[in-house]
Design a protein around this motif. Structure first.
Motif, PDB file in Angstrom:
ATOM      1  N   ASP A  85     -25.994  20.593 -33.212  1.00 16.47           N
ATOM      2  CA  ASP A  85     -26.231  19.793 -32.019  1.00 16.47           C
ATOM      3  C   ASP A  85     -25.413  18.511 -32.028  1.00 16.47           C
ATOM      4  N   PHE A  86     -24.960  18.117 -33.205  1.00 11.35           N
ATOM      5  CA  PHE A  86     -24.069  16.975 -33.347  1.00 11.35           C
ATOM      6  C   PHE A  86     -23.320  17.127 -34.665  1.00 11.35           C
ATOM      7  N   GLY A 120     -24.786   1.844 -25.925  1.00 15.01           N
ATOM      8  CA  GLY A 120     -25.520   3.034 -26.319  1.00 15.01           C
ATOM      9  C   GLY A 120     -24.895   4.300 -25.763  1.00 15.01           C
ATOM     10  N   PRO A 121     -25.467   5.468 -26.104  1.00 10.87           N
ATOM     11  CA  PRO A 121     -24.957   6.749 -25.604  1.00 10.87           C
ATOM     12  C   PRO A 121     -24.881   6.754 -24.081  1.00 10.87           C
ATOM     13  N   GLY A 122     -23.806   7.326 -23.587  1.00 11.85           N
ATOM     14  CA  GLY A 122     -23.609   7.385 -22.144  1.00 11.85           C
ATOM     15  C   GLY A 122     -22.811   6.227 -21.581  1.00 11.85           C
ATOM     16  N   PRO A 174     -21.520  15.675 -29.973  1.00 17.51           N
ATOM     17  CA  PRO A 174     -21.468  14.239 -30.260  1.00 17.51           C
ATOM     18  C   PRO A 174     -21.084  13.986 -31.710  1.00 17.51           C
ATOM     19  N   LEU A 175     -20.378  12.889 -31.939  1.00 14.08           N
ATOM     20  CA  LEU A 175     -19.928  12.524 -33.277  1.00 14.08           C
ATOM     21  C   LEU A 175     -20.749  11.356 -33.798  1.00 14.08           C
ATOM     22  N   PRO A 235     -28.813  14.899 -28.134  1.00 11.80           N
ATOM     23  CA  PRO A 235     -28.140  15.025 -29.434  1.00 11.80           C
ATOM     24  C   PRO A 235     -27.487  13.748 -29.942  1.00 11.80           C
ATOM     25  N   GLN A 236     -27.648  12.644 -29.237  1.00  8.92           N
ATOM     26  CA  GLN A 236     -27.088  11.387 -29.701  1.00  8.92           C
ATOM     27  C   GLN A 236     -28.158  10.301 -29.588  1.00  8.92           C
TER      28      GLN A 236
END
Length: 473
Positions: free
Chosen positions: A287-288, A415-417, A328-329, A66-67
């Motif tokens: 989902d986001f 990045g994401p994570g 997630p935003l 979702p991101q």
């Protein structure tokens, strides 16, 4: 806002899809006009019932996340048109940055009227954009806006399309909400490699004049219909909203403002937060979460200054995260520099601009955002302050500009994570040296227009005015 202009696995499947296919070959498939897309997952060409699927109809392996990270939005002029060498130059630069998320709208901002007559589709312009995203190895994201004229009281037919700002900012009539949801599903089937969809743009057309507030009931009804239709196409499709503009006003204003969030940057318009809360409570699912906004107030004030104003992204982000939990935003658009109606961003030097943008990205991260999209103010001429690359309409165009370098590097490093870490900073001008770090990199920004020195992460640095520097750890 659009107000100035009308992991390794994913990389492998994109490269496989493009193997041996150049931009010239990709251009051959953009002529699929007035056809109905086939089912997701079918092979390229003709499906058993004779329908055609555009491009590369292969769903990436595994469930979508979702991101997507940090990228940009294609606007009216982009890199899909122009000289072959210039287009190829941009494509190669983007590919070298890795999978950069790229947003394209379905109507306007470079895309034509997708359904000029009910049941008849024309995706030729959007096909060309999507082909460029694929060729540049980007992560495609689609914003489901805007609506064909016949859905909002206008005349059907491509020749009758009203491209005025007023028309684009008109929402579908309630009687056509289901038609718009069906169009969204059609888009999802046509581009099965798109895993992320944003529903509508900035509540355009959803203002209730009689009550002096946003028609959040109408938007939420449309959102829920679109959400359900997209999930019917593929339950793994990622869907987000409400794409509200998080407007703020002078901190001294007391009428119509919210108690929280607030700061030296201003106070929030309560009507915006009411609209968000209604969507958040009554949405069919998400989902986001998507919003957009500027660091400056509705009156174009940068408070207490252009760098301090970016704290708004942190404070608003935290407020949103408190209400949406694990979702997630995303910031679908973010602005740190007021512009006039022609978007002539000439007041700041490019170094100044990049420094404020970098500070804004840092602020979004601190507010809990994992994805953000720079609204690319691309133009055809030589002069293009804040653009990502020089115009591909120029013989020597397509060269990356400082903003592209910032966004590409930020996306690569954070990045994401990403797990962020504290970093030591010692400087006489400590409040004016901003840092963001993980275990591999440190981003350092000098917010002063003069040189300064600092000791960051144990290293002595001499920083030029507005310098943005990356350190490896």
């Amino acid at each position: 806002m659009g107000r100035h202009e009308w992991n390794s696995t994913a990389r492998r499947w994109r490269l496989t899809a493009l193997l041996g296919v150049g931009l010239t070959a990709l251009a051959l498939v953009i002529t699929l006009v007035n056809t109905v897309p086939g089912d997701r997952g079918s092979t390229a060409g003709t499906t058993p019932d004779g329908d055609k699927v555009h491009g590369t109809p292969v769903v990436p392996p595994g469930a979508a996340e979702p991101q997507v990270g940090w990228g940009f939005t294609h606007t009216q002029y982009s890199a899909d048109e122009g000289g072959d060498k210039a287009v190829e130059r941009v494509r190669a630069e983007l590919a070298d940055l890795g999978p950069v998320p790229q947003i394209q709208h379905i109507m306007g901002w470079g895309a034509g009227n997708p359904e000029p007559v009910k049941g008849r589709y024309d995706f030729s312009a959007m096909d060309r954009r999507m082909d460029f995203v694929r060729a540049s190895e980007g992560i495609p994201v689609v914003t489901l806006c805007c609506a064909p004229d016949w859905m909002k009281g206008g005349e059907p037919g491509a020749d009758n399309t009203d491209w005025s700002q007023h028309s684009l900012e008109t929402a579908p009539e309630r009687a056509h909400y289901k038609d718009f949801a069906k169009l969204a599903a059609t888009v999802a089937k046509r581009y099965p490699d798109v895993r992320h969809f944003v529903v509508w743009n900035e509540f355009k057309g959803f203002w209730n004049d009689e009550q002096g507030r946003w028609d959040y009931e109408g938007y939420t009804e449309l959102y829920n219909l679109v959400y359900k239709e997209l999930k019917k196409v593929d339950e793994d499709i990622m869907v987000g909203g409400p794409y509200l503009v998080m407007n703020s006003v002078d901190p001294r204003q007391t009428h119509g403002v919210a108690e929280e969030p607030k700061g030296p940057w201003g106070r929030m318009d309560q009507r915006i937060l009411d609209a968000f809360d209604h969507w958040n409570k009554n949405k069919a699912g998400a989902d986001f979460v998507v919003v957009d906004g500027s660091s400056y107030t509705a009156d174009d004030e940068l408070l207490p200054d252009e760098f301090g104003a970016t704290q708004k992204f942190t404070d608003v982000g935290k407020w949103l995260r408190e209400r949406t939990g694990d979702l997630p935003l995303w910031w679908a658009e973010y602005y740190v520099e007021p512009g006039d109606s022609q978007d002539d961003r000439d007041d700041w030097s490019e170094a100044h601009r990049v420094a404020v943008q970098a500070t804004g990205l840092m602020a979004m991260v601190r507010g809990g955002a994992t994805s953000g999209f720079y609204w690319n103010p691309q133009k055809r001429g030589k002069k293009c302050a804040g653009c990502l690359w020089t115009s591909t309409e120029l013989p020597d165009g397509g060269a990356g500009l400082p903003m592209l370098g910032l966004i590409g590097r930020f996306g690569e490093e954070f990045g994401p994570g990403t797990t962020y870490e504290k970093v030591s900073v010692a400087a006489d001008d400590r409040p004016h040296v901003r840092v963001l770090a993980d275990d591999k990199a440190v981003l350092v920004v000098n917010t002063l227009d003069r040189r300064t020195s600092a000791k960051v992460d144990g290293r002595r640095l001499d920083l030029a005015g507005y310098e943005v520097k990356w350190l490896k750890r």
